[in-house]
Design a protein around this motif. Structure first.
Motif, PDB file in Angstrom:
ATOM      1  N   GLY A  30      -8.298   1.484  -1.431  1.00 54.30           N
ATOM      2  CA  GLY A  30      -8.305   1.539  -2.893  1.00 54.30           C
ATOM      3  C   GLY A  30      -6.964   1.221  -3.540  1.00 54.30           C
ATOM      4  N   GLY A  31      -6.665   1.985  -4.608  1.00 56.78           N
ATOM      5  CA  GLY A  31      -5.418   1.774  -5.346  1.00 56.78           C
ATOM      6  C   GLY A  31      -4.193   2.070  -4.511  1.00 56.78           C
ATOM      7  N   PHE A  32      -4.321   3.015  -3.587  1.00 59.38           N
ATOM      8  CA  PHE A  32      -3.186   3.323  -2.703  1.00 59.38           C
ATOM      9  C   PHE A  32      -2.804   2.094  -1.886  1.00 59.38           C
ATOM     10  N   GLY A  33      -3.826   1.399  -1.355  1.00 63.29           N
ATOM     11  CA  GLY A  33      -3.554   0.206  -0.569  1.00 63.29           C
ATOM     12  C   GLY A  33      -2.902  -0.886  -1.396  1.00 63.29           C
ATOM     13  N   LEU A  34      -3.316  -1.061  -2.649  1.00 66.32           N
ATOM     14  CA  LEU A  34      -2.697  -2.067  -3.509  1.00 66.32           C
ATOM     15  C   LEU A  34      -1.250  -1.701  -3.820  1.00 66.32           C
ATOM     16  N   GLU A  73       1.410  -3.149   6.604  1.00 72.47           N
ATOM     17  CA  GLU A  73       0.859  -4.476   6.313  1.00 72.47           C
ATOM     18  C   GLU A  73      -0.665  -4.446   6.307  1.00 72.47           C
ATOM     19  N   LEU A  74      -1.262  -3.749   7.261  1.00 70.07           N
ATOM     20  CA  LEU A  74      -2.725  -3.691   7.343  1.00 70.07           C
ATOM     21  C   LEU A  74      -3.327  -2.958   6.146  1.00 70.07           C
ATOM     22  N   ILE A  75      -2.691  -1.861   5.750  1.00 70.88           N
ATOM     23  CA  ILE A  75      -3.200  -1.107   4.598  1.00 70.88           C
ATOM     24  C   ILE A  75      -3.175  -1.977   3.335  1.00 70.88           C
ATOM     25  N   GLY A  76      -2.024  -2.618   3.096  1.00 68.65           N
ATOM     26  CA  GLY A  76      -1.911  -3.466   1.914  1.00 68.65           C
ATOM     27  C   GLY A  76      -2.832  -4.666   1.972  1.00 68.65           C
ATOM     28  N   ALA A 131      -7.551  -8.760  11.140  1.00 68.63           N
ATOM     29  CA  ALA A 131      -7.774  -7.319  11.261  1.00 68.63           C
ATOM     30  C   ALA A 131      -8.035  -6.688   9.900  1.00 68.63           C
ATOM     31  N   ALA A 132      -7.306  -7.150   8.864  1.00 67.57           N
ATOM     32  CA  ALA A 132      -7.501  -6.599   7.523  1.00 67.57           C
ATOM     33  C   ALA A 132      -8.883  -6.939   6.994  1.00 67.57           C
ATOM     34  N   ARG A 133      -9.351  -8.165   7.229  1.00 64.48           N
ATOM     35  CA  ARG A 133     -10.709  -8.527   6.800  1.00 64.48           C
ATOM     36  C   ARG A 133     -11.748  -7.686   7.515  1.00 64.48           C
TER      37      ARG A 133
END
Length: 433
Positions: free
Chosen positions: A361-365, A412-415, A349-351
């Motif tokens: 972006g940086g928020f996700g990291l 988890e998906l955002i990261g 799903a993340a891919r």
């Protein structure tokens, strides 16, 4: 290499290491034993705390008690029992047969025919029917709900005063019976009959009509126990949580300690639910002949104990959810397979999100770096939600668990989407022909 090939120094070192390993295993076993004892004690104390808090709310908290018995106001069986009790009190206060005979004698004294004697039975029956109709009109009206609620409120306030050594009021202890005075309802029935033209109802004196709320030989001792109950309702929950925390901290593996503790609590709550079922049967078997309606008594028991039963079911489900979460993060083959399956679906799903340009972006990291702390915070917030929810019930606990799980999945998906986007950017583009 066999032990025989070792020199003296190597053999001594081997024996020392073996002694350390044996000592470590012994200490680990002792820690598990101590942890198990603490966790079982915690489960017992938590069950007792639930019962104690429920008992305190019923005995010493008037608002909670009124809320717990409120469904009885609309219960048909209870209303029928109250109507029958009031009808009996009115019959005792007014001798209808004597009144009819007195009226007929008065008419015959003034020249009335002897045939009037034949009307005595139908006249008495008609008056009885009229009285029944007026009582039912009051008991089955909306006004009765308010009268009953006010009587309950006054009674429980008086009961609390009774336990604290003050005056009684509409609620009294009579031997082993806790009785409620329904005098105000009788007065309303009297007023209604007078308003309907039945002037003889004015002869009904101010009477005290009692309705037995409960029977127990312990009522005489409740005054002494009230202060202890009040204190225990605060001490036992804290003690139970402290024992649970100590048991988990003592365990060599805290995840397994939490798993065992959750299962102990779930088992204790299941035993409490079974105890309520057995207690219900014993309560019904012990009802005396003075009870107006067996079904009304059943409804009273079920209504009064519904919050305790619901609380036990809620705690059982919550403990099982915690145990399931501990199992899922464990090292076994089955939970590992479940985690791999979930991770594969999450990564796919993340891919897909990264491929469609949703990278965060940086928020996700940042979310990915701190995802464990965020997920722990979500779990704590879910527990607080359940604690602050007055009566969540089983459905409420399941709802909170699903919401927390979905939010953790979103984290988890955002990261992971941010990580997958970074990997895609680091991959060199294929050379064109």
């Amino acid at each position: 290499m066999s032990d025989a090939a070792l020199n003296r120094a190597e053999r001594a070192e081997l024996e020392r290491l073996r002694a350390q390993v044996a000592q470590g295993k012994g200490r680990r076993g002792l820690r598990w034993t101590g942890s198990a004892v603490l966790l079982v004690l915690a489960a017992v104390v938590i069950v007792l705390a639930g019962v104690t808090v429920f008992a305190r709310n019923q005995v010493l908290n008037t608002d909670r008690f009124v809320d717990s018995v409120e469904p009885l106001y609309q219960d048909a069986e209870v209303r029928a029992a109250v109507a029958a009790r009031i009808n009996g009190a009115v019959d005792e206060a007014i001798d209808v047969d004597a009144l009819v005979a007195e009226a007929i004698d008065a008419v015959q004294t003034r020249g009335g025919p002897e045939v009037l004697d034949r009307l005595a039975v139908p006249l008495a029956s008609g008056i009885d029917s009229f009285v029944d109709k007026q009582i039912n009109a009051v008991v089955y009206s909306d006004q009765f709900t308010e009268l009953w609620r006010e009587a309950t409120l006054r009674a429980h306030t008086a009961f609390v005063s009774l336990l604290r050594g003050e005056g009684g009021g509409p609620l009294e202890l009579r031997g082993e019976d806790l009785v409620l005075d329904l005098g105000p309802v009788v007065e309303r029935v009297k007023d209604r009959m007078v308003e309907a033209g039945f002037a003889l109802a004015e002869r009904i004196p101010a009477v005290s009509v009692t309705f037995t709320i409960a029977q127990s030989e312990t009522f005489a001792k409740l005054r002494t126990a009230a202060a202890l109950l009040d204190a225990a309702a605060w001490i036992l929950p804290v003690a139970g949580l402290a024992l649970l925390a100590a048991g988990i901290a003592t365990a060599p593996d805290r995840r397994r300690g939490l798993l065992i503790g959750a299962l102990c609590v779930a088992g204790g709550m299941l035993l409490l639910s079974a105890g309520l079922t057995i207690g219900r049967s014993a309560y019904l078997a012990g009802l005396g002949d003075s009870v107006q309606s067996q079904q009304a008594a059943v409804n009273v028991f079920d209504t009064v104990t519904r919050f305790l039963k619901g609380g036990a079911e809620t705690m059982t489900v919550l403990a099982l959810i915690v145990a399931l979460a501990c199992w899922l993060i464990g090292p076994g083959k089955a939970p590992s397979a479940v985690r791999r399956l979930g991770a594969g679906a999450r990564n796919a799903a993340a891919r897909g999100l990264a491929g469609s340009g949703v990278t965060f972006g940086g928020f996700g990291l940042a979310v990915h770096r701190h995802r464990r702390g965020i997920e722990v915070a979500l779990a704590v917030a879910g527990l607080l939600w359940i604690v602050l929810w007055r009566h969540p019930g089983v459905s409420g606990v399941v709802t909170v668990a699903i919401v927390v799980a979905l939010l953790a999945l979103v984290v988890e998906l955002i990261g992971r989407a941010a990580v997958e986007a970074g990997r895609g950017a680091d991959t060199p583009a294929p050379r064109s022909a």
